[in-house]
Motif scaffolding. Sequence first.
Motif, PDB file in Angstrom:
ATOM      1  N   GLY A   1      28.002  24.090  47.522  1.00  0.00           N
ATOM      2  CA  GLY A   1      28.976  24.090  48.602  1.00  0.00           C
ATOM      3  C   GLY A   1      28.888  22.810  49.404  1.00  0.00           C
ATOM      4  N   MET A   2      30.032  22.337  49.894  1.00  0.00           N
ATOM      5  CA  MET A   2      30.053  21.129  50.719  1.00  0.00           C
ATOM      6  C   MET A   2      31.097  21.297  51.817  1.00  0.00           C
ATOM      7  SD  MET A   2      29.606  18.068  47.871  1.00  0.00           S
ATOM      8  CE  MET A   2      31.237  18.263  47.152  1.00  0.00           C
ATOM      9  N   GLY A   3      30.777  20.784  53.003  1.00  0.00           N
ATOM     10  CA  GLY A   3      31.710  20.825  54.125  1.00  0.00           C
ATOM     11  C   GLY A   3      31.642  19.541  54.916  1.00  0.00           C
ATOM     12  N   ILE A   4      32.774  19.131  55.458  1.00  0.00           N
ATOM     13  CA  ILE A   4      32.871  17.840  56.155  1.00  0.00           C
ATOM     14  C   ILE A   4      33.752  17.957  57.388  1.00  0.00           C
ATOM     15  CG2 ILE A   4      34.015  15.572  56.029  1.00  0.00           C
ATOM     16  CD1 ILE A   4      32.960  15.148  53.305  1.00  0.00           C
TER      17      ILE A   4
ATOM     18  N   LYS B   1      31.975  31.001  73.883  1.00  0.00           N
ATOM     19  CA  LYS B   1      31.067  30.306  72.984  1.00  0.00           C
ATOM     20  C   LYS B   1      31.235  28.795  73.107  1.00  0.00           C
ATOM     21  CE  LYS B   1      29.403  30.294  68.212  1.00  0.00           C
ATOM     22  NZ  LYS B   1      29.518  30.965  66.899  1.00  0.00           N
ATOM     23  N   LEU B   2      32.477  28.356  73.220  1.00  0.00           N
ATOM     24  CA  LEU B   2      32.741  26.923  73.298  1.00  0.00           C
ATOM     25  C   LEU B   2      32.039  26.292  74.490  1.00  0.00           C
ATOM     26  CD1 LEU B   2      34.275  24.585  72.000  1.00  0.00           C
ATOM     27  CD2 LEU B   2      36.251  25.175  73.437  1.00  0.00           C
ATOM     28  N   ARG B   3      31.911  27.045  75.578  1.00  0.00           N
ATOM     29  CA  ARG B   3      31.242  26.505  76.771  1.00  0.00           C
ATOM     30  C   ARG B   3      29.768  26.208  76.528  1.00  0.00           C
ATOM     31  NH1 ARG B   3      34.853  30.059  79.547  1.00  0.00           N
ATOM     32  NH2 ARG B   3      33.359  31.769  79.525  1.00  0.00           N
ATOM     33  N   MET B   4      29.203  26.763  75.458  1.00  0.00           N
ATOM     34  CA  MET B   4      27.790  26.547  75.158  1.00  0.00           C
ATOM     35  C   MET B   4      27.568  25.526  74.045  1.00  0.00           C
ATOM     36  SD  MET B   4      26.399  30.479  75.321  1.00  0.00           S
ATOM     37  CE  MET B   4      24.684  29.993  75.278  1.00  0.00           C
ATOM     38  N   LEU B   5      28.652  24.948  73.525  1.00  0.00           N
ATOM     39  CA  LEU B   5      28.542  24.077  72.363  1.00  0.00           C
ATOM     40  C   LEU B   5      28.916  22.643  72.697  1.00  0.00           C
ATOM     41  CD1 LEU B   5      30.297  26.303  69.645  1.00  0.00           C
ATOM     42  CD2 LEU B   5      27.839  26.046  70.019  1.00  0.00           C
ATOM     43  N   ASP B   6      27.962  21.739  72.572  1.00  0.00           N
ATOM     44  CA  ASP B   6      28.300  20.329  72.600  1.00  0.00           C
ATOM     45  C   ASP B   6      29.136  20.015  71.365  1.00  0.00           C
ATOM     46  OD1 ASP B   6      27.375  17.471  73.824  1.00  0.00           O
ATOM     47  OD2 ASP B   6      27.439  17.343  71.640  1.00  0.00           O
ATOM     48  N   ARG B   7      29.809  18.877  71.397  1.00  0.00           N
ATOM     49  CA  ARG B   7      30.634  18.458  70.266  1.00  0.00           C
ATOM     50  C   ARG B   7      29.824  18.384  68.973  1.00  0.00           C
ATOM     51  NH1 ARG B   7      35.782  16.223  69.822  1.00  0.00           N
ATOM     52  NH2 ARG B   7      36.095  14.490  68.341  1.00  0.00           N
ATOM     53  N   VAL B   8      28.548  17.981  69.075  1.00  0.00           N
ATOM     54  CA  VAL B   8      27.726  17.872  67.865  1.00  0.00           C
ATOM     55  C   VAL B   8      27.509  19.230  67.208  1.00  0.00           C
ATOM     56  CG1 VAL B   8      25.463  18.054  69.027  1.00  0.00           C
ATOM     57  CG2 VAL B   8      25.680  16.744  66.912  1.00  0.00           C
ATOM     58  N   SER B   9      27.345  20.272  68.008  1.00  0.00           N
ATOM     59  CA  SER B   9      27.167  21.618  67.451  1.00  0.00           C
ATOM     60  C   SER B   9      28.473  22.174  66.906  1.00  0.00           C
ATOM     61  CB  SER B   9      26.597  22.561  68.512  1.00  0.00           C
ATOM     62  OG  SER B   9      25.289  22.191  68.869  1.00  0.00           O
ATOM     63  N   GLN B  10      29.588  21.829  67.548  1.00  0.00           N
ATOM     64  CA  GLN B  10      30.882  22.246  67.023  1.00  0.00           C
ATOM     65  C   GLN B  10      31.093  21.671  65.621  1.00  0.00           C
ATOM     66  OE1 GLN B  10      34.079  21.411  69.901  1.00  0.00           O
ATOM     67  NE2 GLN B  10      32.553  21.534  71.531  1.00  0.00           N
ATOM     68  N   PHE B  11      30.835  20.378  65.469  1.00  0.00           N
ATOM     69  CA  PHE B  11      30.967  19.756  64.155  1.00  0.00           C
ATOM     70  C   PHE B  11      30.086  20.459  63.121  1.00  0.00           C
ATOM     71  CE2 PHE B  11      31.794  15.268  66.113  1.00  0.00           C
ATOM     72  CZ  PHE B  11      33.091  15.622  66.410  1.00  0.00           C
ATOM     73  N   ALA B  12      28.834  20.692  63.501  1.00  0.00           N
ATOM     74  CA  ALA B  12      27.865  21.263  62.565  1.00  0.00           C
ATOM     75  C   ALA B  12      28.294  22.654  62.102  1.00  0.00           C
ATOM     76  CB  ALA B  12      26.486  21.328  63.217  1.00  0.00           C
TER      77      ALA B  12
ATOM     78  N   LEU C   1      30.013   2.573  65.367  1.00  0.00           N
ATOM     79  CA  LEU C   1      29.546   3.951  65.510  1.00  0.00           C
ATOM     80  C   LEU C   1      30.623   4.950  65.099  1.00  0.00           C
ATOM     81  CD1 LEU C   1      27.636   3.893  68.923  1.00  0.00           C
ATOM     82  CD2 LEU C   1      26.659   3.888  66.626  1.00  0.00           C
ATOM     83  N   GLY C   2      30.197   6.031  64.464  1.00  0.00           N
ATOM     84  CA  GLY C   2      31.093   7.104  64.085  1.00  0.00           C
ATOM     85  C   GLY C   2      30.516   8.457  64.477  1.00  0.00           C
ATOM     86  N   GLU C   3      31.326   9.490  64.326  1.00  0.00           N
ATOM     87  CA  GLU C   3      30.890  10.845  64.648  1.00  0.00           C
ATOM     88  C   GLU C   3      31.304  11.780  63.526  1.00  0.00           C
ATOM     89  OE1 GLU C   3      32.870  12.333  68.132  1.00  0.00           O
ATOM     90  OE2 GLU C   3      34.887  11.994  67.312  1.00  0.00           O
ATOM     91  N   GLY C   4      30.681  12.964  63.502  1.00  0.00           N
ATOM     92  CA  GLY C   4      31.060  13.959  62.507  1.00  0.00           C
ATOM     93  C   GLY C   4      29.872  14.728  61.980  1.00  0.00           C
ATOM     94  N   ALA C   5      30.113  15.485  60.918  1.00  0.00           N
ATOM     95  CA  ALA C   5      29.064  16.298  60.291  1.00  0.00           C
ATOM     96  C   ALA C   5      29.392  16.491  58.824  1.00  0.00           C
ATOM     97  CB  ALA C   5      28.944  17.660  60.976  1.00  0.00           C
ATOM     98  N   ALA C   6      28.346  16.684  58.047  1.00  0.00           N
ATOM     99  CA  ALA C   6      28.495  17.067  56.636  1.00  0.00           C
ATOM    100  C   ALA C   6      27.366  18.010  56.282  1.00  0.00           C
ATOM    101  CB  ALA C   6      28.479  15.838  55.731  1.00  0.00           C
ATOM    102  N   MET C   7      27.680  19.062  55.550  1.00  0.00           N
ATOM    103  CA  MET C   7      26.694  20.067  55.173  1.00  0.00           C
ATOM    104  C   MET C   7      26.813  20.401  53.690  1.00  0.00           C
ATOM    105  SD  MET C   7      24.938  20.876  57.918  1.00  0.00           S
ATOM    106  CE  MET C   7      25.144  20.361  59.638  1.00  0.00           C
ATOM    107  N   LEU C   8      25.666  20.692  53.088  1.00  0.00           N
ATOM    108  CA  LEU C   8      25.600  21.088  51.683  1.00  0.00           C
ATOM    109  C   LEU C   8      24.907  22.443  51.573  1.00  0.00           C
ATOM    110  CD1 LEU C   8      25.001  17.802  51.875  1.00  0.00           C
ATOM    111  CD2 LEU C   8      24.861  18.019  49.421  1.00  0.00           C
ATOM    112  N   ILE C   9      25.282  23.200  50.556  1.00  0.00           N
ATOM    113  CA  ILE C   9      24.568  24.421  50.200  1.00  0.00           C
ATOM    114  C   ILE C   9      23.726  24.107  48.966  1.00  0.00           C
ATOM    115  CG2 ILE C   9      24.721  26.837  49.542  1.00  0.00           C
ATOM    116  CD1 ILE C   9      25.806  26.172  52.376  1.00  0.00           C
ATOM    117  N   LEU C  10      22.421  24.298  49.100  1.00  0.00           N
ATOM    118  CA  LEU C  10      21.490  24.089  47.995  1.00  0.00           C
ATOM    119  C   LEU C  10      20.947  25.436  47.546  1.00  0.00           C
ATOM    120  CD1 LEU C  10      19.372  21.078  49.374  1.00  0.00           C
ATOM    121  CD2 LEU C  10      21.533  21.001  48.124  1.00  0.00           C
TER     122      LEU C  10
END
Length: 413
Positions: free
Chosen positions: A11-14, A67-78, A233-242
Amino acid sequence: MCAMRRVAVTGMGIVSPLGNTVDEAYSNAYLGRSGIHLLEIPLNRRLLAPLAATVHFDGVGHFDPPKLRMLDRVSQFALVAANQALVDSGCDLRQLDRDRAGVFVGTGMGGSQSNDDGYKTLYGDASDRIKPFTVLMGMHNAPAAWIGIEHALRGPNLTYSTACSSSAVAIGEAWLRVAGGSLDLAIAGGAEAPLSFGSLKAWEALHTLASIDEDTPSASCKPFSKNRSGMVLGEGAAMLILEPWDHALERGTPIHGELLGYGLSTDAGHITRPSVEGQAMAIRAALQSAMIEPSAVDAINAHGTGTQANDTVETGAIKAVFGKRAHHLPISATKALHGHLLGAAGALECVLSLLAMQHAVALPTMHLLVPDPECDLDYVPNVARENVGAHTKLSNSFAFGGTNAVLVLGAKS
C-alpha cells in the motif's frame, strides 16, 4: 538466528506538492511539472526568496472540527496518507493481530506551525492565552500517535527525527521488524509541514535555500546543475504498508514492490557538511543488507538537494561505490519538482521510485540545463526516460546531523 522474511510493499499513500494521490503525484513527476512556486503570505516581504513547494490541502474536508482542533498540519498529512495506503493495500485490520502491527514515522520538525503560533501569541502578541493543545499538536510523535490511535494498532509506535533522512530511517527500521518476524504489518513513512514563517526564516539564516529563478520561479531548484543555488522547502507526507511477502500472496493483494535492504552510516565530522566516505558507507551497508553486489543495482534515486555541497559529495559517493559503472546508472533527483520535504522526503521519493520501477521509467531531474563538470553522471536531465528495466534501485537520503540512510528497492515479481 531465524531467516529474514521477504517484505512486500502492498500500500502507498501520498499528500504532496505534486498531488494528493499516488497516481497524480507520479504523473506530475513523470511530466516534470513543478510544485514549487512563489509564496503569497502576508510576511513574504521579509523573506529573501519566498519560495516553497506547498500542498493544496484543507483539513476541513478530512476531519471533524473537534478532532481538527487537535491536529497540526503535519498530523493531518500523516493521517490522510496513512489512510490512503491502508485502502490501497486492501488490508482488513479486523483480521489482523493488532499487537503485531506497528507505526514508524519520520519527521524533522514536527508541528512547526503550532509551535510558531504559540511563540507568536506569547512573544509577538504579549499574551498568555496559548492554545491548550499546543504541546499535543507540536510534539514530534503526534503524527505516528494519531495513526496508531486511528487504527488501534498496539505494536511499536515509533518516531524518528534524523533531519532529512528521517522517513528513510523509519521505513528501514520498520522493514527490519517485519523481515525479522516480530511484526506482521507496518505503516511506515514520513510527514512534514515546515512552512511556518519562523521555520522559513531559520532555514534562510542557514544560507542553504535557493535563490529565485527570475525567468521561471518554479525552476529554482536545480539538482546537479552548475548554476544550482540551494534547496526549496516542501511539505507533505508519504506512507507505505509493509507486510511479509508470503502474507501478501496469501491475501492475493497487488504488490507494488519489495524492500530488499537498508543501510545506515554517520558522518561524524561536521553537523552540516556531508562526506563522500559517509555516504558511500551507507550505500555499501545497504547493499550488504540486501545481500547484493553493486553490479545488481540498475538505477538510483538521489538525495539531490540542489545545494553545492551535497550534489558534489553524492556524485563522489556513487563513484566510490560503483566505479566506472557509475556513469551508466540512471540517477533521478525529484526534489527539483516537489522540493525538500525534510523528514518526509525519503518516503515520498521511495514511493516515486517504486512507481517508476513499475512503469519501467527513470524520472527526470528537471532544470538541469547547465552541466557541472564535478557532477558528471547520468542524471536523466529534463525528460523522463522510457524502457528503463530497473529490477533493483537505491533510494538515498542524507541528513544534517550526519545520519545517512539508503533503501534498496526491488521490482515486483
